[in-house]
Design an enzyme around this catalytic site. Structure first.
Site, PDB file in Angstrom:
ATOM      1  N   GLY A 130     -27.607  16.595  17.332  1.00 19.58           N
ATOM      2  CA  GLY A 130     -28.458  15.443  17.659  1.00 19.58           C
ATOM      3  C   GLY A 130     -29.543  15.198  16.621  1.00 19.58           C
ATOM      4  CD  GLU A 174     -22.914  17.552  17.655  1.00 22.96           C
ATOM      5  OE1 GLU A 174     -22.417  17.891  16.559  1.00 22.96           O
ATOM      6  OE2 GLU A 174     -23.898  16.802  17.748  1.00 22.96           O
TER       7      GLU A 174
HETATM    8  N1  DAK Z   1     -31.661  23.670  21.501  1.00 27.63           N
HETATM    9  C1  DAK Z   1     -32.545  24.505  22.119  1.00 27.63           C
HETATM   10  N2  DAK Z   1     -33.176  25.502  21.495  1.00 27.63           N
HETATM   11  C2  DAK Z   1     -32.908  25.700  20.194  1.00 27.63           C
HETATM   12  C3  DAK Z   1     -31.997  24.880  19.472  1.00 27.63           C
HETATM   13  C4  DAK Z   1     -31.349  23.810  20.190  1.00 27.63           C
HETATM   14  N3  DAK Z   1     -30.506  22.957  19.605  1.00 27.63           N
HETATM   15  N4  DAK Z   1     -31.929  25.323  18.205  1.00 27.63           N
HETATM   16  C5  DAK Z   1     -32.774  26.375  18.125  1.00 27.63           C
HETATM   17  N5  DAK Z   1     -33.363  26.608  19.321  1.00 27.63           N
HETATM   18  C6  DAK Z   1     -34.323  27.626  19.661  1.00 27.63           C
HETATM   19  C7  DAK Z   1     -33.637  29.002  19.749  1.00 27.63           C
HETATM   20  O1  DAK Z   1     -33.032  29.159  21.006  1.00 27.63           O
HETATM   21  C8  DAK Z   1     -34.834  29.911  19.550  1.00 27.63           C
HETATM   22  O2  DAK Z   1     -35.571  29.951  20.761  1.00 27.63           O
HETATM   23  P1  DAK Z   1     -36.079  31.353  21.409  1.00 27.63           P
HETATM   24  O3  DAK Z   1     -34.852  32.151  21.582  1.00 27.63           O
HETATM   25  O4  DAK Z   1     -37.009  31.898  20.355  1.00 27.63           O
HETATM   26  O5  DAK Z   1     -36.757  30.939  22.679  1.00 27.63           O
HETATM   27  C9  DAK Z   1     -35.687  29.171  18.536  1.00 27.63           C
HETATM   28  O6  DAK Z   1     -35.271  27.807  18.614  1.00 27.63           O
HETATM   29  C10 DAK Z   1     -35.483  29.645  17.108  1.00 27.63           C
HETATM   30  O7  DAK Z   1     -34.091  29.605  16.822  1.00 27.63           O
HETATM   31  P2  DAK Z   1     -33.298  30.857  16.193  1.00 27.63           P
HETATM   32  O8  DAK Z   1     -33.943  32.142  16.579  1.00 27.63           O
HETATM   33  O9  DAK Z   1     -31.864  30.670  16.498  1.00 27.63           O
HETATM   34  O10 DAK Z   1     -33.567  30.621  14.638  1.00 27.63           O
HETATM   35  P3  DAK Z   1     -32.652  31.081  13.409  1.00 27.63           P
HETATM   36  O11 DAK Z   1     -33.455  30.868  12.180  1.00 27.63           O
HETATM   37  O12 DAK Z   1     -32.085  32.443  13.661  1.00 27.63           O
HETATM   38  O13 DAK Z   1     -31.424  30.063  13.410  1.00 27.63           O
HETATM   39  C11 DAK Z   1     -30.368  27.863  13.574  1.00 27.63           C
HETATM   40  C12 DAK Z   1     -31.629  28.704  13.128  1.00 27.63           C
HETATM   41  C13 DAK Z   1     -30.728  26.401  13.444  1.00 27.63           C
HETATM   42  C14 DAK Z   1     -29.200  28.206  12.669  1.00 27.63           C
HETATM   43  C15 DAK Z   1     -30.037  28.251  15.034  1.00 27.63           C
HETATM   44  O14 DAK Z   1     -31.218  28.125  15.822  1.00 27.63           O
HETATM   45  C16 DAK Z   1     -28.981  27.395  15.624  1.00 27.63           C
HETATM   46  O15 DAK Z   1     -27.798  27.592  15.350  1.00 27.63           O
HETATM   47  N6  DAK Z   1     -29.406  26.495  16.498  1.00 27.63           N
HETATM   48  C17 DAK Z   1     -28.494  25.675  17.244  1.00 27.63           C
HETATM   49  C18 DAK Z   1     -27.896  24.630  16.364  1.00 27.63           C
HETATM   50  C19 DAK Z   1     -27.022  23.781  17.180  1.00 27.63           C
HETATM   51  O16 DAK Z   1     -25.914  24.197  17.544  1.00 27.63           O
HETATM   52  N7  DAK Z   1     -27.575  22.662  17.560  1.00 27.63           N
HETATM   53  C20 DAK Z   1     -27.011  21.877  18.613  1.00 27.63           C
HETATM   54  C21 DAK Z   1     -25.923  21.047  18.075  1.00 27.63           C
HETATM   55  S1  DAK Z   1     -25.147  20.308  19.396  1.00 27.63           S
HETATM   56  C22 DAK Z   1     -25.290  14.965  24.421  1.00 27.63           C
HETATM   57  C23 DAK Z   1     -25.521  14.260  23.287  1.00 27.63           C
HETATM   58  C24 DAK Z   1     -25.699  14.920  22.133  1.00 27.63           C
HETATM   59  C25 DAK Z   1     -25.633  16.286  22.110  1.00 27.63           C
HETATM   60  C26 DAK Z   1     -25.386  16.984  23.262  1.00 27.63           C
HETATM   61  C27 DAK Z   1     -25.221  16.328  24.430  1.00 27.63           C
HETATM   62  N8  DAK Z   1     -25.099  14.300  25.635  1.00 27.63           N
HETATM   63  C28 DAK Z   1     -25.344  12.940  25.645  1.00 27.63           C
HETATM   64  C29 DAK Z   1     -24.874  15.003  26.814  1.00 27.63           C
HETATM   65  C30 DAK Z   1     -25.840  16.962  20.911  1.00 27.63           C
HETATM   66  C31 DAK Z   1     -25.562  18.226  20.834  1.00 27.63           C
HETATM   67  C32 DAK Z   1     -26.053  18.972  19.728  1.00 27.63           C
HETATM   68  O17 DAK Z   1     -27.023  18.648  19.087  1.00 27.63           O
END
Ligand code: DAK
Length: 255
Positions: A110, A133
């Site tokens: 997002g 995603e």
């Molecule tokens: N959501 C919630 N929290 C998040 C987050 C996210 N997308 N990304 C990071 N955080 C939080 C982590 O949980 C962590 O929180 P605590 O555990 O400390 O409470 C904090 O931010 C720091 O993250 P990390 O400890 O993981 O930090 P690192 O440096 O180790 O890693 C990273 C950084 C960016 C590689 C990693 O955080 C990561 O992989 N994050 C997730 C990336 C990701 O998969 N993003 C989401 C993509 S899916 C929808 C429409 C759109 C969408 C969904 C639904 N509908 C209409 C229903 C879109 C979906 C997406 O965006």
């Protein structure tokens, strides 16, 4: 405002998404707040463009807030997608003033969809972008399947979406996903500089140009027809009279 900061400067307003501990993940409340700030700023004639960025030096926006939507049902998922698209992503794309995404770190899911809805993107050298995603059992739900191919072409977009891989700022520039790559310190100054040069031009004409360009990508309408109509409308505007008069009087226009 709980999750964003709004700083109105000369010509430009900067909206900073301010949830650095969550890497600025987009939750429902943040979407509402950005929508509210943009609605207010659209009425401020001094503001000629908007910059959206993330707090801290690690993330622009690391995605939609996974913790918020993890337990959603099919119906709730659709509803979130629809309301998010209306309130934020489409709203930004059709906003009457140019919006620049200043991508200062991770722009994932997002977060990249938000940057792609903006009219332009500038990245700092540490930026990392991707649509991961499918690794969560989802597809991009905020317009990513449409806007990524528009920006970088279908083949590369399919590769990035299906592999869920992240690219760095250099690759993003090579694919034309971003307009410029600069150092982190230069990111906001570069965005402000672009808005400063925009501010010399007619706001009415800029809105008309944004509308026309957008229609060219909207297959429900004919972009060339839209351009003809918007071009014609410019002739009825005060800005057009001022712009052409200034040219003939060999002076700078005062829009
Ligand atoms: N959501 C919630 N929290 C998040 C987050 C996210 N997308 N990304 C990071 N955080 C939080 C982590 O949980 C962590 O929180 P605590 O555990 O400390 O409470 C904090 O931010 C720091 O993250 P990390 O400890 O993981 O930090 P690192 O440096 O180790 O890693 C990273 C950084 C960016 C590689 C990693 O955080 C990561 O992989 N994050 C997730 C990336 C990701 O998969 N993003 C989401 C993509 S899916 C929808 C429409 C759109 C969408 C969904 C639904 N509908 C209409 C229903 C879109 C979906 C997406 O965006």
């Amino acid at each position: 405002m709980e999750n964003i900061l709004v700083d109105v400067q000369v010509n430009a307003a900067i909206i900073t998404i301010n949830r650095p501990k969550q890497l600025n993940a987009l939750n429902k409340r943040t979407i509402e707040e950005i929508n509210h700030a943009l609605s207010t700023l659209s009425k401020n004639r001094e503001v000629r463009g908007i910059i959206i960025t993330g707090a801290g030096d690690k993330a622009f926006v690391a995605g939609a807030d996974i913790k918020e939507f993890a337990h959603f049902s099919k119906e709730e998922g659709k509803e979130l997608a629809r309301s998010g698209q209306e309130k934020l992503f489409d709203f930004i794309e059709h906003y009457p003033k140019p919006i620049i995404a200043a991508v200062n770190g991770f722009a994932l899911g997002g977060g990249l969809e938000l940057a792609m809805a903006c009219h332009m993107r500038i990245a700092s050298e540490n930026a990392r972008m991707g649509l991961p995603e499918v690794s969560l059992g989802l597809i991009p739900g905020y317009g990513g399947t449409q806007r990524l191919p528009q920006l970088i072409g279908k083949g590369k977009a399919i590769e990035l979406i299906t592999t869920a891989k992240m690219i760095d700022a250099k690759e993003a520039l090579q694919y034309k996903l971003v307009n410029y790559v600069v150092s982190l310190d230069e990111l906001l100054p570069k965005a402000s500089e672009i808005i400063k040069s925009i501010s010399h031009n007619s706001p009415t004409a800029i809105t008309a140009a944004i509308k026309s360009i957008n229609v060219g990508f909207d297959h429900r309408e004919n972009g060339f027809e839209k351009e003809i109509n918007e071009f014609g409308n410019c002739f009825g505007s005060e800005d057009f009279v001022e712009g052409t008069t200034a040219f003939m009087e060999k002076r700078k226009p005062n829009f």
